[in-house]
Design a protein around this motif. Structure first.
Motif, PDB file in Angstrom:
ATOM      1  N   GLU A  31       6.745  -6.279   1.545  1.00  0.00           N
ATOM      2  CA  GLU A  31       5.532  -5.871   2.249  1.00  0.00           C
ATOM      3  C   GLU A  31       5.733  -4.531   2.937  1.00  0.00           C
ATOM      4  O   GLU A  31       4.844  -3.671   2.938  1.00  0.00           O
ATOM      5  CB  GLU A  31       5.128  -6.942   3.269  1.00  0.00           C
ATOM      6  N   ARG A  32       6.906  -4.324   3.549  1.00  0.00           N
ATOM      7  CA  ARG A  32       7.190  -3.039   4.194  1.00  0.00           C
ATOM      8  C   ARG A  32       7.246  -1.918   3.168  1.00  0.00           C
ATOM      9  O   ARG A  32       6.766  -0.809   3.413  1.00  0.00           O
ATOM     10  CB  ARG A  32       8.517  -3.108   4.970  1.00  0.00           C
ATOM     11  N   MET A  33       7.826  -2.209   2.022  1.00  0.00           N
ATOM     12  CA  MET A  33       7.909  -1.202   0.955  1.00  0.00           C
ATOM     13  C   MET A  33       6.515  -0.804   0.487  1.00  0.00           C
ATOM     14  O   MET A  33       6.208   0.386   0.333  1.00  0.00           O
ATOM     15  CB  MET A  33       8.717  -1.749  -0.219  1.00  0.00           C
ATOM     16  N   LEU A  34       5.657  -1.795   0.273  1.00  0.00           N
ATOM     17  CA  LEU A  34       4.312  -1.494  -0.209  1.00  0.00           C
ATOM     18  C   LEU A  34       3.488  -0.763   0.857  1.00  0.00           C
ATOM     19  O   LEU A  34       2.697   0.127   0.540  1.00  0.00           O
ATOM     20  CB  LEU A  34       3.607  -2.782  -0.638  1.00  0.00           C
ATOM     21  N   ALA A  35       3.677  -1.149   2.118  1.00  0.00           N
ATOM     22  CA  ALA A  35       2.965  -0.463   3.201  1.00  0.00           C
ATOM     23  C   ALA A  35       3.417   0.995   3.283  1.00  0.00           C
ATOM     24  O   ALA A  35       2.597   1.903   3.471  1.00  0.00           O
ATOM     25  CB  ALA A  35       3.212  -1.179   4.525  1.00  0.00           C
ATOM     26  N   ALA A  36       4.712   1.214   3.129  1.00  0.00           N
ATOM     27  CA  ALA A  36       5.240   2.578   3.161  1.00  0.00           C
ATOM     28  C   ALA A  36       4.702   3.388   1.990  1.00  0.00           C
ATOM     29  O   ALA A  36       4.280   4.539   2.155  1.00  0.00           O
ATOM     30  CB  ALA A  36       6.767   2.541   3.127  1.00  0.00           C
ATOM     31  N   ALA A  37       4.719   2.797   0.799  1.00  0.00           N
ATOM     32  CA  ALA A  37       4.210   3.493  -0.384  1.00  0.00           C
ATOM     33  C   ALA A  37       2.737   3.808  -0.239  1.00  0.00           C
ATOM     34  O   ALA A  37       2.282   4.908  -0.574  1.00  0.00           O
ATOM     35  CB  ALA A  37       4.452   2.642  -1.632  1.00  0.00           C
ATOM     36  N   SER A  38       1.980   2.858   0.290  1.00  0.00           N
ATOM     37  CA  SER A  38       0.548   3.063   0.475  1.00  0.00           C
ATOM     38  C   SER A  38       0.281   4.227   1.420  1.00  0.00           C
ATOM     39  O   SER A  38      -0.585   5.072   1.162  1.00  0.00           O
ATOM     40  CB  SER A  38      -0.084   1.779   1.018  1.00  0.00           C
ATOM     41  N   ALA A  39       1.057   4.298   2.504  1.00  0.00           N
ATOM     42  CA  ALA A  39       0.878   5.390   3.462  1.00  0.00           C
ATOM     43  C   ALA A  39       1.235   6.731   2.837  1.00  0.00           C
ATOM     44  O   ALA A  39       0.533   7.735   3.043  1.00  0.00           O
ATOM     45  CB  ALA A  39       1.743   5.129   4.697  1.00  0.00           C
ATOM     46  N   ALA A  74       5.903   0.683 -11.035  1.00  0.00           N
ATOM     47  CA  ALA A  74       5.935  -0.699 -10.559  1.00  0.00           C
ATOM     48  C   ALA A  74       5.257  -0.817  -9.194  1.00  0.00           C
ATOM     49  O   ALA A  74       4.603  -1.834  -8.903  1.00  0.00           O
ATOM     50  CB  ALA A  74       7.370  -1.196 -10.485  1.00  0.00           C
ATOM     51  N   ILE A  75       5.399   0.217  -8.362  1.00  0.00           N
ATOM     52  CA  ILE A  75       4.732   0.201  -7.060  1.00  0.00           C
ATOM     53  C   ILE A  75       3.221   0.293  -7.240  1.00  0.00           C
ATOM     54  O   ILE A  75       2.454  -0.457  -6.618  1.00  0.00           O
ATOM     55  CB  ILE A  75       5.251   1.361  -6.184  1.00  0.00           C
ATOM     56  N   ILE A  76       2.785   1.219  -8.078  1.00  0.00           N
ATOM     57  CA  ILE A  76       1.354   1.351  -8.350  1.00  0.00           C
ATOM     58  C   ILE A  76       0.795   0.047  -8.901  1.00  0.00           C
ATOM     59  O   ILE A  76      -0.299  -0.399  -8.532  1.00  0.00           O
ATOM     60  CB  ILE A  76       1.082   2.504  -9.338  1.00  0.00           C
ATOM     61  N   TRP A  77       1.559  -0.572  -9.801  1.00  0.00           N
ATOM     62  CA  TRP A  77       1.135  -1.841 -10.396  1.00  0.00           C
ATOM     63  C   TRP A  77       0.936  -2.895  -9.303  1.00  0.00           C
ATOM     64  O   TRP A  77      -0.069  -3.614  -9.291  1.00  0.00           O
ATOM     65  CB  TRP A  77       2.188  -2.307 -11.405  1.00  0.00           C
ATOM     66  N   ALA A  78       1.915  -2.996  -8.380  1.00  0.00           N
ATOM     67  CA  ALA A  78       1.832  -3.997  -7.319  1.00  0.00           C
ATOM     68  C   ALA A  78       0.615  -3.768  -6.435  1.00  0.00           C
ATOM     69  O   ALA A  78      -0.081  -4.718  -6.046  1.00  0.00           O
ATOM     70  CB  ALA A  78       3.112  -3.979  -6.481  1.00  0.00           C
ATOM     71  N   LEU A  79       0.342  -2.509  -6.106  1.00  0.00           N
ATOM     72  CA  LEU A  79      -0.828  -2.203  -5.292  1.00  0.00           C
ATOM     73  C   LEU A  79      -2.119  -2.509  -6.050  1.00  0.00           C
ATOM     74  O   LEU A  79      -3.092  -3.008  -5.475  1.00  0.00           O
ATOM     75  CB  LEU A  79      -0.796  -0.736  -4.860  1.00  0.00           C
ATOM     76  N   ALA A  80      -2.127  -2.231  -7.354  1.00  0.00           N
ATOM     77  CA  ALA A  80      -3.308  -2.533  -8.172  1.00  0.00           C
ATOM     78  C   ALA A  80      -3.519  -4.042  -8.264  1.00  0.00           C
ATOM     79  O   ALA A  80      -4.656  -4.527  -8.193  1.00  0.00           O
ATOM     80  CB  ALA A  80      -3.132  -1.934  -9.571  1.00  0.00           C
ATOM     81  N   MET A 125      -6.648   3.744  -2.891  1.00  0.00           N
ATOM     82  CA  MET A 125      -7.307   3.105  -4.014  1.00  0.00           C
ATOM     83  C   MET A 125      -7.764   4.131  -5.046  1.00  0.00           C
ATOM     84  O   MET A 125      -7.733   3.876  -6.245  1.00  0.00           O
ATOM     85  CB  MET A 125      -8.504   2.283  -3.527  1.00  0.00           C
ATOM     86  N   ARG A 126      -8.164   5.293  -4.594  1.00  0.00           N
ATOM     87  CA  ARG A 126      -8.551   6.343  -5.541  1.00  0.00           C
ATOM     88  C   ARG A 126      -7.342   6.770  -6.380  1.00  0.00           C
ATOM     89  O   ARG A 126      -7.443   6.970  -7.588  1.00  0.00           O
ATOM     90  CB  ARG A 126      -9.090   7.555  -4.785  1.00  0.00           C
ATOM     91  N   ASP A 127      -6.207   6.895  -5.725  1.00  0.00           N
ATOM     92  CA  ASP A 127      -5.004   7.324  -6.423  1.00  0.00           C
ATOM     93  C   ASP A 127      -4.512   6.243  -7.379  1.00  0.00           C
ATOM     94  O   ASP A 127      -4.055   6.533  -8.483  1.00  0.00           O
ATOM     95  CB  ASP A 127      -3.901   7.660  -5.416  1.00  0.00           C
ATOM     96  N   ILE A 128      -4.620   5.005  -6.963  1.00  0.00           N
ATOM     97  CA  ILE A 128      -4.245   3.894  -7.835  1.00  0.00           C
ATOM     98  C   ILE A 128      -5.127   3.909  -9.077  1.00  0.00           C
ATOM     99  O   ILE A 128      -4.668   3.718 -10.209  1.00  0.00           O
ATOM    100  CB  ILE A 128      -4.383   2.556  -7.095  1.00  0.00           C
ATOM    101  N   TRP A 129      -6.404   4.126  -8.881  1.00  0.00           N
ATOM    102  CA  TRP A 129      -7.336   4.166 -10.003  1.00  0.00           C
ATOM    103  C   TRP A 129      -6.959   5.280 -10.972  1.00  0.00           C
ATOM    104  O   TRP A 129      -6.974   5.102 -12.189  1.00  0.00           O
ATOM    105  CB  TRP A 129      -8.742   4.394  -9.476  1.00  0.00           C
ATOM    106  N   SER A 130      -6.625   6.437 -10.415  1.00  0.00           N
ATOM    107  CA  SER A 130      -6.215   7.556 -11.255  1.00  0.00           C
ATOM    108  C   SER A 130      -4.957   7.216 -12.034  1.00  0.00           C
ATOM    109  O   SER A 130      -4.841   7.496 -13.232  1.00  0.00           O
ATOM    110  CB  SER A 130      -5.981   8.797 -10.386  1.00  0.00           C
TER     111      SER A 130
END
Length: 213
Positions: A31-39, A74-80, A125-130
């Protein structure tokens, strides 16, 4: 890696390319990794994000990061995936109790507004979509999400039009949903005023097909 899967390798399902954490401490670390990546994605975009930056901001070693996320994809995938789960739950709840045309009009309009608002408010979310559009497996994940969401809409249409051809309703629902995805993608790529107009036009067109026949 134990617990990991390869996209599309199991029974035709689209599987995540990352390892799934099995223990509470591992889940909290992820969760910390994904929060960091998202930021970081919100600040600089996924192209500029570096795995070392994610590890540093999450307070974990680079080895720990790679244990769960072998690469940025893999990070983008997890966020998607997370977005997919959240959006499907929202859509299912909004459409579950629709029993008449006016209810469908109201629920669909609200869902479009919520979805548009999400992409306006969340640069991630825009970046994930891209990123999704540049990756075949992620495009397949997006299509599977669209099909699942279209099924919720199909169920409503079948309740409202019991005499209609089920296959035709399924086609209508999927096309409307895919058009909505394309509209959102276009709307966040232009000025806010033009984006608002595009979304409003899509809503009018979709509702004519759904409830104004």
């Amino acid at each position: 890696m134990q617990g990991s899967t390869v996209a599309g390798s199991q029974d035709g399902q689209i599987a995540s390319p990352r390892r799934a954490p099995s223990q509470q401490r591992s889940r909290e670390r992820v969760e910390r990794m994904l929060a960091a990546a998202s930021a970081l994605i919100a600040e600089q975009g996924s192209d500029a994000m570096r795995m070392g930056e994610v590890a540093e901001r999450a307070g974990v070693s680079i080895g720990s990061l790679y244990q769960f996320f072998p690469d940025k994809r893999a990070i983008i995938w997890a966020l998607a995936e997370r977005h997919t789960v959240q959006s499907q739950a929202c859509i299912a709840a909004a459409l579950a109790q629709v029993s008449d045309a006016e209810g469908l009009r109201r629920a669909f309009s609200e869902l479009v507004d919520i979805y548009y608002g999400l992409f306006l408010a969340e640069p991630v979310m825009r970046d994930i979509w891209s990123g999704t559009q540049a990756d075949k497996a992620l495009r397949e994940l997006e299509l599977a999400d669209s099909r699942a969401n279209a099924e919720f809409l199909t169920a409503v249409l079948k309740r409202l039009r019991p005499a209609a051809d089920p296959a035709a309703l399924e086609t209508t629902a999927l096309l409307i949903w895919q058009m909505g995805e394309a509209t959102m993608r276009l709307a966040i790529s232009v000025s806010r005023k033009e984006g608002d107009d595009l979304v409003a036009a899509y809503k009018r067109m979709a509702l004519r097909e759904l409830v104004d026949e």
